[in-house]
Design a protein around this motif. Structure first.
Motif, short mmCIF file in Angstrom:
data_model
loop_
_atom_site.label_atom_id
_atom_site.label_comp_id
_atom_site.label_asym_id
_atom_site.label_seq_id
_atom_site.Cartn_x
_atom_site.Cartn_y
_atom_site.Cartn_z
N ASP A 1 0.87 -1.18 0.00
CA ASP A 1 0.00 0.00 0.00
C ASP A 1 0.90 1.23 0.00
O ASP A 1 1.60 1.50 0.98
CB ASP A 1 -0.90 -0.01 1.23
CG ASP A 1 -1.82 1.21 1.29
OD1 ASP A 1 -1.90 1.95 0.29
OD2 ASP A 1 -2.45 1.44 2.35
N LEU A 2 0.87 2.00 -1.09
CA LEU A 2 1.77 3.14 -1.23
C LEU A 2 1.17 4.44 -0.67
O LEU A 2 1.88 5.45 -0.58
CB LEU A 2 2.12 3.33 -2.71
CG LEU A 2 3.44 4.01 -3.04
CD1 LEU A 2 4.62 3.22 -2.49
CD2 LEU A 2 3.58 4.19 -4.55
N LYS B 1 -8.69 4.41 -3.17
CA LYS B 1 -7.80 3.55 -2.38
C LYS B 1 -7.07 2.56 -3.28
O LYS B 1 -5.87 2.30 -3.09
CB LYS B 1 -8.63 2.80 -1.33
CG LYS B 1 -7.81 1.91 -0.42
CD LYS B 1 -6.94 2.72 0.52
CE LYS B 1 -6.19 1.82 1.48
NZ LYS B 1 -5.28 2.59 2.36
N GLU B 2 -7.76 2.03 -4.30
CA GLU B 2 -7.14 1.03 -5.16
C GLU B 2 -6.01 1.61 -6.00
O GLU B 2 -5.16 0.89 -6.51
CB GLU B 2 -8.18 0.39 -6.07
CG GLU B 2 -8.80 1.38 -7.05
CD GLU B 2 -9.81 0.71 -7.97
OE1 GLU B 2 -10.34 1.40 -8.83
OE2 GLU B 2 -10.06 -0.49 -7.79
N ASP B 3 -5.97 2.94 -6.14
CA ASP B 3 -4.91 3.56 -6.92
C ASP B 3 -3.54 3.38 -6.27
O ASP B 3 -2.51 3.53 -6.93
CB ASP B 3 -5.18 5.05 -7.10
CG ASP B 3 -6.40 5.30 -7.98
OD1 ASP B 3 -6.62 4.52 -8.90
OD2 ASP B 3 -7.12 6.28 -7.72
N PHE B 4 -3.50 3.09 -4.99
CA PHE B 4 -2.25 2.98 -4.26
C PHE B 4 -1.89 1.52 -3.93
O PHE B 4 -0.92 1.28 -3.23
CB PHE B 4 -2.32 3.78 -2.96
CG PHE B 4 -2.65 5.23 -3.18
CD1 PHE B 4 -1.67 6.15 -3.51
CD2 PHE B 4 -3.96 5.69 -3.05
CE1 PHE B 4 -1.97 7.48 -3.70
CE2 PHE B 4 -4.27 7.02 -3.24
CZ PHE B 4 -3.27 7.93 -3.58
N ALA B 5 -2.67 0.58 -4.42
CA ALA B 5 -2.44 -0.84 -4.11
C ALA B 5 -1.57 -1.48 -5.19
O ALA B 5 -1.89 -1.41 -6.38
CB ALA B 5 -3.77 -1.57 -3.99
N GLN C 1 1.06 -4.97 -6.36
CA GLN C 1 1.38 -6.39 -6.20
C GLN C 1 2.81 -6.62 -6.69
O GLN C 1 3.21 -6.10 -7.74
CB GLN C 1 0.41 -7.25 -7.01
CG GLN C 1 0.50 -8.74 -6.71
CD GLN C 1 -0.24 -9.12 -5.45
OE1 GLN C 1 -1.29 -8.55 -5.15
NE2 GLN C 1 0.29 -10.06 -4.70
N LEU C 2 3.56 -7.42 -5.94
CA LEU C 2 4.94 -7.72 -6.34
C LEU C 2 4.94 -8.49 -7.65
O LEU C 2 4.21 -9.46 -7.82
CB LEU C 2 5.62 -8.53 -5.24
CG LEU C 2 7.09 -8.87 -5.47
CD1 LEU C 2 7.95 -7.62 -5.48
CD2 LEU C 2 7.59 -9.85 -4.40
N VAL D 1 3.48 -3.83 -9.51
CA VAL D 1 2.52 -3.31 -10.49
C VAL D 1 1.22 -2.97 -9.78
O VAL D 1 0.84 -3.62 -8.81
CB VAL D 1 2.25 -4.33 -11.62
CG1 VAL D 1 3.50 -4.58 -12.43
CG2 VAL D 1 1.72 -5.64 -11.06
N ARG D 2 0.57 -1.93 -10.27
CA ARG D 2 -0.69 -1.52 -9.66
C ARG D 2 -1.74 -2.61 -9.86
O ARG D 2 -1.88 -3.17 -10.94
CB ARG D 2 -1.17 -0.20 -10.29
CG ARG D 2 -2.02 0.62 -9.34
CD ARG D 2 -2.72 1.75 -10.09
NE ARG D 2 -1.83 2.60 -10.85
CZ ARG D 2 -1.24 3.69 -10.36
NH1 ARG D 2 -1.41 4.03 -9.11
NH2 ARG D 2 -0.48 4.43 -11.13
#
Length: 311
Positions: free
Chosen positions: A218-219, A239-243, A245-246, A301-302
């Motif tokens: 979470d950025l 909120k999803e804009d900052f999530a 995944q490796l 990646v987002r």
């Protein structure tokens, strides 16, 4: 040459592809990377992106690309790389005398993270030259918090541009100041560079502390809102804009800047598994192997609009 390489790699016709043409192009266009001496992977990636961007900038503005991403449908050629990899970082300087705060935004191709001082002291010059990991462990979130922490600037030698403009010929006030960095516009693909190499005079040693990195990041805690005059339609609010995944990790194997070997771990959606890439050898690997590696670069990646891989 990159276009040809991508077409060959994604054609599925060859198990191994040797990018001789790309290598020769790099030697010709980026002379500092000519030859077979050890080079830094993150520095090479930055130079490569800059070179690709300079060539895309020369494409006619009438060319429109169709993108198969969940974020954007079309883009000009010169917009593709910045849309994917480039972020904007704001530097805020607060003047302690007048209380004014100045803001300057700059584009970055990646997020460089320094280690806190306690990890530098713990590593020092390793007594065992073959040691690959320190006994300590550092969470990635600690490095991110260090990046955005407010730090005092040295000396009482700074002048506020607002105060200077109202001096009307009198000597501007010299003040102490504090500086803080934060992310204003996070990218679709976040590249984190862990600054493991530290120079002391002419000598360089590697920080072997293991960084514990999450699969999901979470950025939002490390971002700030732009000022009203800097706000754009692309600013993220959900909120999803900052999530994130490796997606992949680059590892440096070795004890110093001028030697060693690079490998990587990547999530392969076709195999539904993590894979280890080591020159021309690719093999499936466990999640434990990925999380225990000594990361040098991390790619996130987002998540928005994507199906995330299993935890």
């Amino acid at each position: 040459e990159m276009h040809r390489l991508m077409r060959v790699m994604w054609s599925g016709k060859w198990a191994v592809v040797t990018p001789h043409a790309v290598l020769n192009a790099v030697w010709r266009l980026i002379p500092s990377f000519h030859g077979y001496t050890q080079q830094d992977a993150q520095e090479f990636l930055c130079e490569l992106l800059e070179q690709l961007q300079s060539e895309l900038d020369q494409c006619p503005h009438t060319h429109i690309l169709t993108l198969s991403t969940p974020y954007r449908d079309v883009a000009l050629p010169r917009e593709v790389l910045p849309n994917l990899f480039q972020m904007r970082i704001v530097s805020e300087v607060s003047y302690e005398g007048c209380g004014h705060c100045s803001r300057v935004e700059e584009p970055f191709w990646g997020l460089p993270l320094d280690f806190p001082e306690k990890y530098l002291e713990a590593n020092g010059q390793p007594s065992n030259r073959h040691a690959q990991k320190s006994v300590q462990e550092c969470p990635l979130e600690e490095l991110l918090l260090k990046f955005i922490e407010t730090e005092p600037l040295e000396g009482t030698v700074y002048t506020c541009e607002k105060c200077t403009g109202s001096c009307h010929g009198s000597r501007p006030l010299l003040q102490s100041a504090r500086k803080r960095l934060s992310i204003v516009s996070p990218p679709d693909v976040l590249r984190i560079h862990l600054k493991r190499f530290r120079w002391s005079g002419r000598r360089c040693h590697k920080i072997n502390t293991h960084v514990r990195f999450p699969l999901a990041l979470d950025l939002e805690p490390y971002c700030s809102s732009p000022s009203p005059t800097e706000r754009t339609v692309t600013f993220l609010t959900e909120k999803e804009d900052f999530a994130y995944q490796l997606s992949s990790i680059v590892i440096h194997h070795g004890v110093g800047f001028a030697s060693g070997h690079y490998t990587s771990y990547c999530w392969n959606s076709e195999a539904d598994s993590w894979v280890h890439c080591n020159d021309n050898r690719i093999s499936r690997c466990s999640l434990d192997a990925v999380l225990s590696c000594q990361a040098y670069m991390l790619f996130y990646v987002r998540i928005r609009g994507r199906s995330s891989h299993p935890q």
